[in-house]
Motif scaffolding. Structure first.
Motif, short mmCIF file in Angstrom:
data_model
loop_
_atom_site.label_atom_id
_atom_site.label_comp_id
_atom_site.label_asym_id
_atom_site.label_seq_id
_atom_site.Cartn_x
_atom_site.Cartn_y
_atom_site.Cartn_z
N PRO A 267 0.83 -1.21 0.00
CA PRO A 267 0.00 0.00 0.00
C PRO A 267 0.86 1.25 0.00
O PRO A 267 2.09 1.19 0.15
CB PRO A 267 -0.80 -0.14 1.30
N LEU A 268 0.23 2.39 -0.19
CA LEU A 268 0.98 3.64 -0.20
C LEU A 268 1.65 3.84 1.14
O LEU A 268 0.99 3.92 2.19
CB LEU A 268 0.03 4.81 -0.51
N HIS A 269 2.96 3.93 1.10
CA HIS A 269 3.73 3.97 2.34
C HIS A 269 4.98 4.79 2.12
O HIS A 269 5.53 4.83 1.01
CB HIS A 269 4.11 2.54 2.77
N GLN A 270 5.44 5.44 3.19
CA GLN A 270 6.72 6.14 3.12
C GLN A 270 7.84 5.11 3.00
O GLN A 270 7.88 4.11 3.72
CB GLN A 270 6.92 6.98 4.38
N LEU A 271 8.75 5.34 2.08
CA LEU A 271 9.78 4.35 1.77
C LEU A 271 10.79 4.23 2.89
O LEU A 271 11.26 5.23 3.42
CB LEU A 271 10.48 4.71 0.45
N TYR B 168 13.68 -1.36 4.73
CA TYR B 168 13.10 -2.70 4.82
C TYR B 168 12.01 -2.90 3.77
O TYR B 168 11.87 -3.99 3.21
CB TYR B 168 12.54 -2.91 6.23
N ILE B 169 11.24 -1.86 3.48
CA ILE B 169 10.21 -1.98 2.46
C ILE B 169 10.85 -2.19 1.09
O ILE B 169 10.41 -3.04 0.30
CB ILE B 169 9.30 -0.73 2.47
N VAL B 170 11.89 -1.42 0.80
CA VAL B 170 12.56 -1.57 -0.50
C VAL B 170 13.23 -2.92 -0.60
O VAL B 170 13.23 -3.55 -1.67
CB VAL B 170 13.56 -0.41 -0.70
N GLU B 171 13.81 -3.40 0.48
CA GLU B 171 14.42 -4.74 0.46
C GLU B 171 13.37 -5.81 0.19
O GLU B 171 13.61 -6.77 -0.56
CB GLU B 171 15.14 -5.00 1.78
N HIS B 172 12.19 -5.66 0.81
CA HIS B 172 11.10 -6.62 0.56
C HIS B 172 10.66 -6.57 -0.90
O HIS B 172 10.42 -7.62 -1.52
CB HIS B 172 9.93 -6.30 1.49
N LEU B 173 10.58 -5.38 -1.48
CA LEU B 173 10.21 -5.25 -2.89
C LEU B 173 11.28 -5.87 -3.79
O LEU B 173 10.96 -6.57 -4.76
CB LEU B 173 9.99 -3.78 -3.23
N LEU B 174 12.55 -5.61 -3.50
CA LEU B 174 13.62 -6.16 -4.32
C LEU B 174 13.63 -7.69 -4.27
O LEU B 174 13.90 -8.35 -5.28
CB LEU B 174 14.97 -5.60 -3.86
N HIS B 175 13.34 -8.25 -3.11
CA HIS B 175 13.27 -9.71 -3.01
C HIS B 175 12.12 -10.25 -3.86
O HIS B 175 12.26 -11.29 -4.53
CB HIS B 175 13.10 -10.12 -1.55
N PHE B 176 10.98 -9.55 -3.84
CA PHE B 176 9.85 -9.99 -4.65
C PHE B 176 10.16 -9.90 -6.14
O PHE B 176 9.86 -10.81 -6.93
CB PHE B 176 8.62 -9.14 -4.32
N LEU B 177 10.79 -8.80 -6.56
CA LEU B 177 11.10 -8.62 -7.97
C LEU B 177 12.14 -9.63 -8.44
O LEU B 177 12.12 -10.06 -9.60
CB LEU B 177 11.58 -7.19 -8.23
N ALA B 178 13.06 -9.99 -7.56
CA ALA B 178 14.10 -10.95 -7.96
C ALA B 178 13.55 -12.35 -8.16
O ALA B 178 14.06 -13.12 -8.99
CB ALA B 178 15.21 -10.97 -6.90
N THR B 179 12.48 -12.70 -7.43
CA THR B 179 11.90 -14.05 -7.54
C THR B 179 10.59 -14.07 -8.31
O THR B 179 9.95 -15.14 -8.39
CB THR B 179 11.67 -14.61 -6.13
#
Length: 627
Positions: free
Chosen positions: A106-110, A113-124
Motif C-alpha cells: 500500500p501507499l507507504h513512506q519508503l 526494509y520496504i525496499v528490500e522486501h520489494l527487491l526480493h519480490f522482484l528478484a523471484t
C-alpha cells in the motif's frame, strides 16, 4: 468561442515555486507526492515485457528512496488469479479488495526494509509469480480497480499534494466497447478528473493503439478535447518512468494567473509555471537552544522621549507600522515618507504582463541568467478566446524568429521585471542528442537582467604579464568555448558526484552494485574535435608552438656525470628571437645552461658578460634587455 490551442499540453510542467502559493491559499510544499504503480498481470505471458516492467518499478522505488524518502509509493496488481495478503495485512482493514486484484504494497513512506522486501519480490517474480498471483485475461473490472486505487489514496496517513496512478500494461482495451464495464470505466475517469488525480498508462509495446479505449479515457481524466489528443511515444514514456521523471510531469497547479495586455483594450488570460522541477527542501526554522521552542520574529516600532539633562527615557510607546514614517535628510531639509506613499509606488502597475515590443531572437545570445525561467500558457477561463490569440502570437513569433519583450509584475507589491517571451516547441529538439523529454509548446519566460545583475569584465586586461594574450587570442578562445558549449538540461544530464554518492549508498544499504558513469549523455570527444578542427591551426599562428620544459631528473652517479648533463634545448632554436621571447614569457630561462644564456646575450643583444657573472644575473640581464 472554441479553443484552438492544443489541449494536450494544456497543463503545466512542474510544481509551484518555493515562494509562491496557489490561489486557494494552500502551500503545496506541505504535502507529499504519492505514486501508485498498477502492474497488469497479463504481462507475465510475455517474459521480456514482464521483466522490463519489473525493472522500471525497481528503478523507481530505489531512486525514490535515495532522492526523497518522504514521498509515498505503492504497488498493486490487476488481473490476478489469486489475491495474497500484502506486506502489511492490517493496512487493508477498511478496504475491500475486488476480485482478481491484489495489493502488494500500500501507499507507504519508503524505508530500507520496504525496499528490500520489494527487491526480493522482484528478484523471484519470474519463477514464483505464477504460483502466488497468476493471471487471468481481462478478469478485473477496470472501474473496480480504479476504485481500489482511490481507496488506497484515501487511506494514506499523510497529506498528498499530488496523486499519480501509473498503469503498466500491453492490453489496448480492458473491456469490449459494447459492455457495461466499458461505460463504467469511462465514468470512473470523471471521478479521477474531479479529484485532480493524474493517470499515466505506460504501454509495454511500441505499436500500442490508444483509439480503442485510452484515447477517450485519458481525455476525460485530463478534461481536454478528444479531437486534439496526441498519443505519447511508448518508448519515451518507459524511459521517463525508468528515471522516475513522471513526478516532473503535468500538474494542475500553476504559479499564478494574470492578464497579458497586447495593446489598447486587448488582453488575454494566461498562466505561468516552473520550466523545470525544483527540489523540495525542508523549511528552515529557528529554535531556542534551551527548550527547542520556535522563534517567531516580530517587528515593533518604538518611539521614546529622553530628558536632555539626564538622558533618561521620559515617555515610550509603540507605533503601528501604518503610523510610522521614513525620514530622509537632503541638505537642510527633512523629508518624511509614509508607508502609504511607499505602497502607492509599489502598486504603480497592476499585476500582469504588458507587451512592449519585439526583438530578433539573436539579441538573447548574451543575456545573463540571473533568475530561473518560467513557462507561459494560455487560459480561457477568464477571457474567452485567449487560446486562439495566444496561438496566433506564438506562430507569428516562430515564423519571423522574434521574441516579445514585456513588463511583468507577477503579483501585488512585487518588483516589476522586464522579461523576454521566447517561443519554444517540441519540434526544436527533434533529432537532437540532448533532447529534453519534458519540453512543450508555449512561451519560455526569460527574466532580463538589470544593471545590478551584470558584471563588466574586460577580458583583454585581466591577464597578468606572465599570462599575456593579444585581443585576437581572446576572441579565438571565445569561439572555441561557444563551439564546445551545450545547453544544460536537468532532465537528461546527471550530476556525476551525486551518481557516485548514490552508488555507494546502494552498495552499503541494499547491497546493490551499480556502474554509473555520471555524464553519460555528454557529446563524444570525437564530435567535439570535429567542431574545433578548423580553429586549431590559428592557435599556433597567434601563440606559437608550446615549449616543452625539461623535467628535473634525480641526481644519479657521480658529481661529474651529473654536471655533464645539459637541458633539452636545441641550440638552433636559441638563434631565433621569437623562441627566446617565448622562454622569457614562460619563465623557462632557468632551464638553460650558463653557456646557452651567454649565447643568447651575444647573439641577440651583442653583450659579452664577464666570466664571473652568475646564472641569476645572466637571466636578469636578458629580461632587462628584452623589455
Amino acid at each position: 468561442m472554441a479553443s484552438i490551442w492544443n489541449p494536450e499540453v494544456d497543463v503545466c510542467l512542474t510544481d509551484s515555486d518555493d515562494e509562491d502559493v496557489d490561489e486557494g491559499g494552500r502551500d503545496w510544499k506541505s504535502g507529499r507526492e504519492c505514486m501508485l504503480f498498477v502492474l497488469d498481470a497479463n504481462l507475465y505471458a510475455d517474459e521480456e515485457r514482464f521483466v522490463q516492467a519489473l525493472e522500471m518499478i525497481r528503478n523507481a522505488f530505489v531512486s525514490g528512496l535515495l532522492m526523497n524518502d518522504k514521498d509515498l509509493m505503492g504497488l498493486m496488481l490487476a488481473n490476478t488469479e489469486h489475491s495474497p495478503d500484502p506486506y502489511e495485512p492490517g493496512c487493508l482493514e477498511h478496504i475491500v479488495v475486488p476480485q482478481n486484484c491484489a495489493v502488494f504494497l500500500p501507499l507507504h513512506q519508503l524505508t530500507k526494509y520496504i525496499v528490500e522486501h520489494l527487491l526480493h519480490f522482484l528478484a523471484t517474480a519470474s519463477d514464483k509469480f505464477g504460483e502466488e498471483y497468476g493471471y487471468v485475461s481481462r478478469g478485473t473490472s477496470y472501474a473496480s480497480m480504479l476504485r481500489l486505487c482511490l481507496n488506497l489514496f484515501d487511506n494514506a496517513s499523510y497529506e498528498c499534494n499530488s496523486a499519480k496512478i501509473v498503469y503498466l500494461t500491453d492490453i489496448e482495451c480492458p473491456h469490449t466497447s459494447d459492455s457495461q464495464e466499458f461505460q463504467m470505466a469511462l465514468q470512473k475517469a470523471n471521478d479521477l478528473e474531479g479529484r485532480a488525480m493524474e493517470f499515466h498508462v505506460i504501454p509495454m509495446k511500441d505499436d500500442f493503439n490508444y483509439d480503442l479505449f485510452y484515447k477517450e479515457f485519458l481525455c476525460l481524466v485530463k478534461a481536454i478535447d478528444i479531437e486534439s489528443f496526441q498519443p505519447a511515444d511508448p518508448q519515451q514514456l518507459r524511459e521517463l518512468l525508468s528515471n522516475r521523471k513522471l513526478k516532473q510531469d503535468y500538474s494542475r497547479r500553476t504559479l499564478g494567473h494574470f492578464k497579458f495586455s497586447l495593446g489598447a483594450n486587448l488582453e488575454i488570460s494566461a498562466q505561468y509555471y516552473n520550466f523545470f522541477k525544483k527540489r523540495l527542501y525542508p523549511r528552515k526554522i529557528r529554535a531556542l537552544r534551551k527548550n527547542n521552542a520556535i522563534v517567531r520574529s516580530k517587528n515593533v516600532i518604538t518611539v521614546s522621549k529622553r530628558d536632555e539633562a539626564t538622558s533618561e527615557i521620559i515617555e515610550e510607546y509603540e507605533v503601528k507600522s501604518t503610523g510610522g514614517w521614513y525620514q530622509l535628510y537632503t541638505g537642510e531639509k527633512t523629508i518624511k515618507i509614509t508607508p502609504e506613499q511607499i505602497l502607492r509606488v509599489k502598486n504603480m502597475h497592476a499585476p500582469g504582463m504588458m507587451l512592449l515590443g519585439f526583438k530578433p531572437s539573436s539579441t538573447l545570445d548574451n543575456f545573463v541568467p540571473h533568475k530561473p525561467s518560467n513557462f507561459m500558457y494560455p487560459d480561457d477561463q477568464t477571457i474567452i478566446g485567449s487560446k486562439r490569440l495566444f496561438r496566433a502570437l506564438w506562430q507569428r513569433c516562430r515564423a519571423r524568429n522574434k521574441i516579445a519583450v514585456c513588463l511583468f509584475l507577477r503579483k501585488k507589491r512585487s518588483i516589476p521585471r522586464y522579461v523576454a517571451l521566447v517561443p519554444v516547441s517540441t519540434e526544436d529538439n527533434e533529432g537532437s542528442d540532448m533532447q529534453d523529454l519534458l519540453s512543450r509548446d508555449g512561451f519560455k519566460i526569460i527574466y532580463l537582467p538589470m544593471g545590478k545583475h551584470i558584471r563588466h569584465i574586460n577580458f583583454n586586461d585581466w591577464n597578468i604579464e606572465n599570462n599575456e594574450s593579444p585581443p585576437e587570442g581572446v576572441e579565438l578562445f571565445q569561439k572555441i568555448i561557444k563551439k564546445l558549449r551545450i545547453n544544460y538540461q536537468p532532465a537528461v544530464i546527471n550530476d556525476p558526484g551525486l551518481e557516485q554518492l548514490q552508488a555507494r549508498i546502494l552498495a552499503l544499504a541494499l547491497d546493490i552494485q551499480t556502474d554509473n558513469d555520471g555524464l553519460t549523455v555528454m557529446p563524444s570527444t570525437e564530435k567535439q574535435d570535429e567542431r574545433i578542427a578548423s580553429i586549431l591551426p590559428k592557435i599556433e599562428e597567434i601563440f606559437g608552438k608550446d615549449v616543452e620544459v625539461a623535467k628535473k631528473r634525480a641526481a644519479t652517479g657521480t658529481a661529474e656525470e651529473t654536471a655533464s648533463k645539459k637541458a633539452k634545448i636545441n641550440e638552433d632554436d636559441l638563434k631565433k628571437y621569437e623562441y627566446v621571447q617565448q622562454l622569457i614569457r614562460n619563465e623557462a630561462l632557468i632551464t638553460c645552461t650558463n653557456a646557452q644564456l651567454r649565447t643568447i646575450l651575444s647573439t641577440h643583444f651583442e653583450v659579452t658578460p664577464a666570466k664571473s657573472t652568475t646564472k641569476p644575473d645572466l637571466i636578469e640581464k636578458i629580461k632587462n634587455l628584452s623589455n
